[in-house]
Write an enzyme that holds these catalytic residues in place. Structure first.
Site, PDB file in Angstrom:
ATOM      1  N   ASP A  48       0.833  -1.201   0.000  1.00 40.54           N
ATOM      2  CA  ASP A  48       0.000   0.000   0.000  1.00 40.54           C
ATOM      3  C   ASP A  48       0.871   1.256   0.000  1.00 40.54           C
ATOM      4  OD1 ASP A  48      -2.555   1.488   0.432  1.00 40.54           O
ATOM      5  OD2 ASP A  48      -1.630   1.937   2.361  1.00 40.54           O
ATOM      6  N   GLU A 120      -1.947  -5.138  -3.732  1.00 44.78           N
ATOM      7  CA  GLU A 120      -0.941  -4.440  -2.934  1.00 44.78           C
ATOM      8  C   GLU A 120       0.096  -5.409  -2.382  1.00 44.78           C
ATOM      9  OE1 GLU A 120      -3.663  -0.638  -1.547  1.00 44.78           O
ATOM     10  OE2 GLU A 120      -3.535  -2.396  -0.243  1.00 44.78           O
TER      11      GLU A 120
END
Length: 235
Positions: A48, A120
């Site tokens: 992320d 992610e």
């Protein structure tokens, strides 16, 4: 892990994976019991941040005249859960994820959030394999066209609600978690947001952040600030 899956991911990402165990972890949900390689949660946390950095870099280069506020709006639109989930489906990741039996009927926002998390986690694997120079081509491949097209007019719900509340009475919205339920690996948060002088709203999501944004969206729609229902975002 099947060699066919690894070869497919190599083709779709443009990256030759060095650590097969780490790749397995990136494709394993926490609902899989007794998984020797673990699950993708820590990788998702790292990925992320890597995604946010590289997309921010991309926007900084693409829009040299844009203000910080406009860049932030564009960034939110590119790293949210819906965009990441769309890319996951484009790559074909949903068919590669290992999940527990209770997660196989997941749908809607919660399913999209899981797919976004896997993207992610995959970014983190590529980053750990070879650093930013290895993951940058992957980000460019799937985010570059979107970065050039993303609409800068719609802002993050919490940011927009904060500014709207300030113009109404000079105060900040207050968020409060009123309920947390579900399994440890698949929680549901219920959050209430209140703005003095206005009726509060409640939103829910797979994380506190998602629930806060869902609640903020409800006030924005109710007060006519947003004309349509927006999909939940991550990032």
């Amino acid at each position: 892990m099947k060699h066919q899956t690894i070869d497919q991911l190599k083709k779709l990402t443009g990256h030759s994976f060095k650590n097969e165990d780490l790749l397995k972890k990136a494709l394993t949900h926490s609902s899989v019991q007794r998984s020797e390689q673990g699950n993708y949660e820590r990788l998702e946390f790292l990925g992320d941040r890597v995604l946010g950095l590289l997309v921010a870099e991309m926007l900084y280069q693409f829009f040299p005249q844009a203000s910080e506020g406009e860049l932030s709006v564009r960034l939110n639109g590119l790293v949210n859960a819906q965009t990441c989930a769309d890319i996951a489906r484009e790559i074909g990741l949903p068919d590669m994820v290992h999940v527990g039996c209770e997660m196989k009927n997941l749908e809607g926002r919660r399913l999209a959030n899981m797919h976004a998390d896997v993207v992610e986690a995959l970014i983190a694997v590529i980053y750990l394999d070879g650093g930013l120079k290895s993951v940058r081509p992957f980000i460019q491949r799937y985010w570059q066209d979107r970065a050039k097209k993303i609409d800068a007019s719609r802002r993050d719900a919490k940011t927009e609600l904060q500014e709207w509340a300030h113009t109404q009475n000079g105060v900040q919205p207050q968020y409060r978690v009123i309920k947390r339920c579900g399994l440890d690996h698949d929680p549901v948060f219920v959050v209430e947001v209140s703005v003095p002088g206005f009726v509060s709203e409640v939103g829910e999501g797979g994380s506190k952040r998602h629930a806060e944004r869902a609640a903020a969206e409800k006030i924005l729609r109710r007060e006519g600030m947003w004309g349509s229902i927006e999909k939940d975002d991550h990032g």
